[in-house]
Write a protein that holds these residues in place. Structure first.
Motif, short mmCIF file in Angstrom:
data_model
loop_
_atom_site.label_atom_id
_atom_site.label_comp_id
_atom_site.label_asym_id
_atom_site.label_seq_id
_atom_site.Cartn_x
_atom_site.Cartn_y
_atom_site.Cartn_z
N CYS A 8 0.85 -1.19 0.00
CA CYS A 8 0.00 0.00 0.00
C CYS A 8 0.88 1.24 0.00
O CYS A 8 1.79 1.37 0.82
CB CYS A 8 -0.91 0.00 1.23
SG CYS A 8 -1.91 1.49 1.35
N CYS A 56 -0.33 3.62 3.36
CA CYS A 56 0.03 3.32 4.75
C CYS A 56 1.24 2.41 4.85
O CYS A 56 1.76 2.17 5.92
CB CYS A 56 -1.17 2.73 5.50
SG CYS A 56 -1.57 1.03 5.04
N GLU A 88 1.36 -0.77 4.21
CA GLU A 88 1.03 -2.16 4.50
C GLU A 88 1.41 -3.06 3.33
O GLU A 88 1.22 -2.70 2.17
CB GLU A 88 -0.49 -2.25 4.74
CG GLU A 88 -1.00 -3.65 4.94
CD GLU A 88 -0.80 -4.12 6.37
OE1 GLU A 88 -0.30 -3.35 7.19
OE2 GLU A 88 -1.17 -5.27 6.66
N CYS A 101 -6.19 -1.91 -0.21
CA CYS A 101 -5.42 -2.26 0.97
C CYS A 101 -6.34 -2.76 2.07
O CYS A 101 -7.35 -2.14 2.37
CB CYS A 101 -4.66 -1.02 1.44
SG CYS A 101 -3.85 -1.21 3.03
N ALA A 130 -5.77 -2.81 5.14
CA ALA A 130 -5.58 -2.05 6.37
C ALA A 130 -6.30 -0.70 6.32
O ALA A 130 -6.98 -0.32 7.26
CB ALA A 130 -4.10 -1.84 6.64
N CYS A 131 -6.15 -0.01 5.21
CA CYS A 131 -6.72 1.33 5.14
C CYS A 131 -7.69 1.49 3.97
O CYS A 131 -8.26 2.54 3.77
CB CYS A 131 -5.62 2.39 5.04
SG CYS A 131 -4.75 2.39 3.45
ZN LIG Z 1 -3.02 0.94 3.32
#
Ligand SMILES: [Zn+2]
Length: 69
Positions: A8, A11, A13, A30, A32-33
Protein backbone atom coordinates in the motif's frame (compact mmCIF):
# COMPACT_ATOMS: atom_id res chain seq x y z
CA UNK A 1 -3.06 -19.50 -8.94
CA UNK A 2 -0.18 -17.22 -8.26
CA UNK A 3 0.13 -15.28 -5.08
CA UNK A 4 1.13 -11.70 -5.56
CA UNK A 5 2.51 -9.41 -2.96
CA UNK A 6 1.17 -5.92 -2.79
CA UNK A 7 2.26 -2.84 -0.97
CA UNK A 8 0.00 0.00 0.00
CA UNK A 9 1.44 3.31 -1.02
CA UNK A 10 -0.66 5.12 1.50
CA UNK A 11 0.03 3.32 4.75
CA UNK A 12 2.86 1.05 3.73
CA UNK A 13 1.03 -2.16 4.50
CA UNK A 14 2.22 -5.18 2.61
CA UNK A 15 -0.10 -8.05 1.92
CA UNK A 16 -0.39 -11.08 -0.26
CA UNK A 17 -3.29 -11.90 -2.47
CA UNK A 18 -4.31 -14.64 -4.77
CA UNK A 19 -4.98 -13.13 -8.14
CA UNK A 20 -7.05 -14.86 -10.71
CA UNK A 21 -6.40 -13.95 -14.29
CA UNK A 22 -9.72 -12.18 -14.46
CA UNK A 23 -8.71 -10.02 -11.53
CA UNK A 24 -5.28 -9.20 -12.78
CA UNK A 25 -6.21 -5.78 -14.02
CA UNK A 26 -8.59 -4.86 -11.29
CA UNK A 27 -7.67 -2.53 -8.50
CA UNK A 28 -6.62 -4.09 -5.25
CA UNK A 29 -7.60 -2.33 -2.08
CA UNK A 30 -5.42 -2.26 0.97
CA UNK A 31 -6.87 -4.44 3.74
CA UNK A 32 -5.58 -2.05 6.37
CA UNK A 33 -6.72 1.33 5.14
CA UNK A 34 -8.78 0.39 2.09
CA UNK A 35 -6.80 2.66 -0.10
CA UNK A 36 -6.60 1.61 -3.70
CA UNK A 37 -3.17 3.13 -4.05
CA UNK A 38 -1.58 -0.26 -4.00
CA UNK A 39 1.39 -1.48 -5.91
CA UNK A 40 2.02 -5.01 -6.93
CA UNK A 41 5.42 -6.23 -5.94
CA UNK A 42 6.87 -8.57 -8.46
CA UNK A 43 9.04 -11.39 -7.27
CA UNK A 44 10.99 -11.09 -10.47
CA UNK A 45 11.45 -7.43 -11.04
CA UNK A 46 10.81 -6.34 -14.56
CA UNK A 47 12.52 -3.03 -14.03
CA UNK A 48 9.46 -0.90 -13.60
CA UNK A 49 9.01 0.37 -10.11
CA UNK A 50 6.09 2.66 -9.51
CA UNK A 51 7.70 4.58 -6.74
CA UNK A 52 8.92 8.11 -6.95
CA UNK A 53 12.52 7.08 -7.15
CA UNK A 54 14.16 10.19 -8.45
CA UNK A 55 17.69 8.99 -8.10
CA UNK A 56 17.50 5.37 -9.04
CA UNK A 57 17.99 3.53 -5.79
CA UNK A 58 17.64 -0.15 -5.27
CA UNK A 59 15.58 -1.93 -7.85
CA UNK A 60 16.31 -5.41 -6.71
CA UNK A 61 14.56 -5.39 -3.40
CA UNK A 62 11.17 -4.27 -2.20
CA UNK A 63 12.40 -2.10 0.62
CA UNK A 64 11.64 1.54 0.00
CA UNK A 65 14.22 2.51 2.58
CA UNK A 66 17.00 0.74 0.78
CA UNK A 67 19.33 3.58 0.00
CA UNK A 68 22.45 3.64 -2.12
CA UNK A 69 24.58 4.24 0.93
ZN1 LIG B 1 -3.02 0.94 3.32
Amino acid sequence: MPIYEFKCRKCGETFELLIRSSDAKSTVACPACRSTRTQRLLSAFSGKVGNTASGGGCGSCSATSCGPS
